[in-house]
Write an enzyme that holds these catalytic residues in place. Structure first.
Site, PDB file in Angstrom:
ATOM      1  N   ASP A  91       0.848  -1.186   0.000  1.00 29.26           N
ATOM      2  CA  ASP A  91       0.000   0.000   0.000  1.00 29.26           C
ATOM      3  C   ASP A  91       0.884   1.235   0.000  1.00 29.26           C
ATOM      4  O   ASP A  91       2.095   1.143   0.131  1.00 29.26           O
ATOM      5  CB  ASP A  91      -0.963  -0.020   1.190  1.00 29.26           C
ATOM      6  CG  ASP A  91      -0.246  -0.040   2.534  1.00 29.26           C
ATOM      7  OD1 ASP A  91       0.967   0.229   2.562  1.00 29.26           O
ATOM      8  OD2 ASP A  91      -0.903  -0.335   3.540  1.00 29.26           O
ATOM      9  N   ASP A 265      -8.135  -7.197   0.774  1.00 24.17           N
ATOM     10  CA  ASP A 265      -7.171  -7.464   1.849  1.00 24.17           C
ATOM     11  C   ASP A 265      -7.741  -6.953   3.148  1.00 24.17           C
ATOM     12  O   ASP A 265      -8.615  -6.078   3.155  1.00 24.17           O
ATOM     13  CB  ASP A 265      -5.854  -6.736   1.582  1.00 24.17           C
ATOM     14  CG  ASP A 265      -5.963  -5.261   1.950  1.00 24.17           C
ATOM     15  OD1 ASP A 265      -5.476  -4.876   3.032  1.00 24.17           O
ATOM     16  OD2 ASP A 265      -6.582  -4.491   1.184  1.00 24.17           O
ATOM     17  N   CYS A 303     -13.837 -28.067   8.806  1.00 22.16           N
ATOM     18  CA  CYS A 303     -12.532 -27.561   8.372  1.00 22.16           C
ATOM     19  C   CYS A 303     -11.465 -28.645   8.502  1.00 22.16           C
ATOM     20  O   CYS A 303     -11.461 -29.415   9.469  1.00 22.16           O
ATOM     21  CB  CYS A 303     -12.140 -26.343   9.217  1.00 22.16           C
ATOM     22  SG  CYS A 303     -10.548 -25.613   8.771  1.00 22.16           S
ATOM     23  N   CYS A 305      -8.073 -27.798   8.260  1.00 20.13           N
ATOM     24  CA  CYS A 305      -6.786 -27.123   8.459  1.00 20.13           C
ATOM     25  C   CYS A 305      -5.987 -27.845   9.540  1.00 20.13           C
ATOM     26  O   CYS A 305      -6.508 -28.703  10.264  1.00 20.13           O
ATOM     27  CB  CYS A 305      -6.991 -25.653   8.835  1.00 20.13           C
ATOM     28  SG  CYS A 305      -7.524 -25.379  10.538  1.00 20.13           S
ATOM     29  N   CYS A 308      -7.620 -27.650  13.054  1.00 15.56           N
ATOM     30  CA  CYS A 308      -8.832 -28.450  13.250  1.00 15.56           C
ATOM     31  C   CYS A 308      -8.557 -29.953  13.162  1.00 15.56           C
ATOM     32  O   CYS A 308      -9.295 -30.745  13.754  1.00 15.56           O
ATOM     33  CB  CYS A 308      -9.895 -28.042  12.232  1.00 15.56           C
ATOM     34  SG  CYS A 308     -10.561 -26.375  12.537  1.00 15.56           S
ATOM     35  N   HIS A 334      -6.041 -21.264  11.293  1.00 17.90           N
ATOM     36  CA  HIS A 334      -7.436 -21.586  10.979  1.00 17.90           C
ATOM     37  C   HIS A 334      -8.130 -20.445  10.226  1.00 17.90           C
ATOM     38  O   HIS A 334      -8.766 -20.671   9.185  1.00 17.90           O
ATOM     39  CB  HIS A 334      -8.234 -21.903  12.240  1.00 17.90           C
ATOM     40  CG  HIS A 334      -9.696 -22.005  11.960  1.00 17.90           C
ATOM     41  ND1 HIS A 334     -10.269 -23.117  11.362  1.00 17.90           N
ATOM     42  CD2 HIS A 334     -10.704 -21.106  12.111  1.00 17.90           C
ATOM     43  CE1 HIS A 334     -11.552 -22.905  11.184  1.00 17.90           C
ATOM     44  NE2 HIS A 334     -11.844 -21.688  11.630  1.00 17.90           N
TER      45      HIS A 334
END
Length: 370
Positions: A91, A265, A303, A305, A308, A334
């Site tokens: 940015d 974002d 989930c 991931c 999890c 997560h």
């Protein structure tokens, strides 16, 4: 940059594309994790790749203050400095400077401000912002703009948006490495429909690789954001990427994509991770709550991931309650997985032409539909 539009949804403005940059190809629509100080908090670059991150954002203001763009340049640029070999967007530093409030002074030349670290008086102009970003070596640089507060008077918005246009022209003149870096312009105009249209036409008349919508997700209701995006994207080129800055909740991401946005974002998923809040398939879960003390189920039953697969709600709650660093890492893994997977599913729904059906299903489970 090359941007290829692959598919448009038949019922909405949602679109799927490919953005080809020096450091890789990005599949859009995409959510970009934020690595403010050349790191996505608690995550290694390899972990980010495993989660499906294709492009990350770093902050010009913070890197200018510490360690300084000259040090990053001596290290071989931001990619080498932080060991991230995929695309990076920086940015302009404008949002952070303007958020300093009374600690900054705006003139036509630029913004004089005091460092939030030590109070040292500093100055950033459009040219200085581009100089910093050039030394950082990002794939996408954002033009230095004036991010007007919400709410703001019509007179203030008119003056600030025209100054943003003049600053964009100066940024374009200062943009030297056009082979490796891409400059995006930013559309302002507050919540005034006619001003947003006017500024979109003004900014998009300046030939650039891509364009962003700024000044949204700053406290206004989602309905007002949707209204702005509904008409602003009509004035943005179809063959170039469109970026809605600072958007990170599932609601704002879905609504942005539906209106033709390709990139977004936000610090939200990493920030709420450190506060013990998880995004799950059935809505937000505040893991510190006492009711999870003896809950040995997965944080999110849908989930897969790392967090999890290996840990329970009770264990995560314990880590947060004893202030263990692992708590922040597991929650961040997560939340980033959740959003990146959601965006991947959104893309697949556009390609398969069932975007609205997927949105309805997601909203119903997440709790957006009563």
């Amino acid at each position: 940059m090359e941007f290829e539009l692959i598919k448009k949804d038949s019922k909405t403005k949602a679109r799927a594309g490919l953005m080809k940059l020096k450091h890789g190809v990005v599949e859009t629509p995409i959510f970009m994790p934020v690595g403010t100080r050349a790191t996505v908090k608690t995550m290694t670059p390899d972990e980010l790749k495993d989660l499906g991150a294709q492009i990350i954002l770093s902050n010009t203001y913070h890197l200018h203050l510490r360690p300084g763009e000259d040090i990053v340049q001596k290290a071989g640029g931001l990619h080498k400095f932080m060991n991230w070999d995929k695309p990076i967007l920086t940015d302009s530093g404008g949002f952070q400077v303007f958020s300093l409030g009374e600690m900054r002074k705006i003139t036509e030349e630029g913004v004089e401000f005091r460092s939030h670290i030590d109070g040292l008086k500093l100055f950033i102009s459009p040219e200085k912002s581009i100089e910093i970003q050039t030394k950082l070596g990002s794939d996408i640089m954002m033009a230095f703009d004036e991010c007007a507060p919400y709410p703001a008077s019509r007179e203030y918005i008119i003056n600030s948006m025209h100054r943003t246009t003049r600053w964009l022209q100066r940024c374009k003149e200062a943009w030297t490495d056009r082979e490796n870096q891409n400059l995006f312009g930013i559309i302002q105009g507050g919540l005034y429909k006619d001003l947003r249209k006017e500024h979109a036409k003004e900014i998009c008349s300046i030939d650039l690789p891509g364009y962003a919508v700024g000044g949204l997700s700053v406290g206004e209701p989602v309905e007002l954001m949707n209204e702005v995006l509904d008409y602003v994207t009509d004035y943005m080129p179809e063959n170039k990427p469109r970026y809605n800055m600072g958007v990170g909740t599932p609601l704002y991401l879905f609504e942005s994509v539906e209106r033709g946005i390709d990139m977004a974002d936000c610090v939200l998923p990493t920030r709420i991770s450190r506060n013990g809040t998880l995004m799950t398939s059935h809505g937000r879960l505040v893991i510190k709550n006492a009711k999870y003390k003896e809950d040995f189920t997965k944080p999110d039953p849908e989930c897969d991931c790392y967090t999890c697969r290996h840990y329970s709600r009770a264990y995560l709650r314990h880590l947060f309650n004893v202030d263990e660093i692992l708590a922040y890492r597991l929650a961040t893994i997560h939340n980033l997985t959740f959003l990146l997977k959601m965006m991947k599913n959104i893309r697949e729904s556009i390609l398969g032409d069932y975007f609205l059906e997927y949105k309805h299903e997601f909203y119903k489970k997440y709790g957006y539909l009563k």
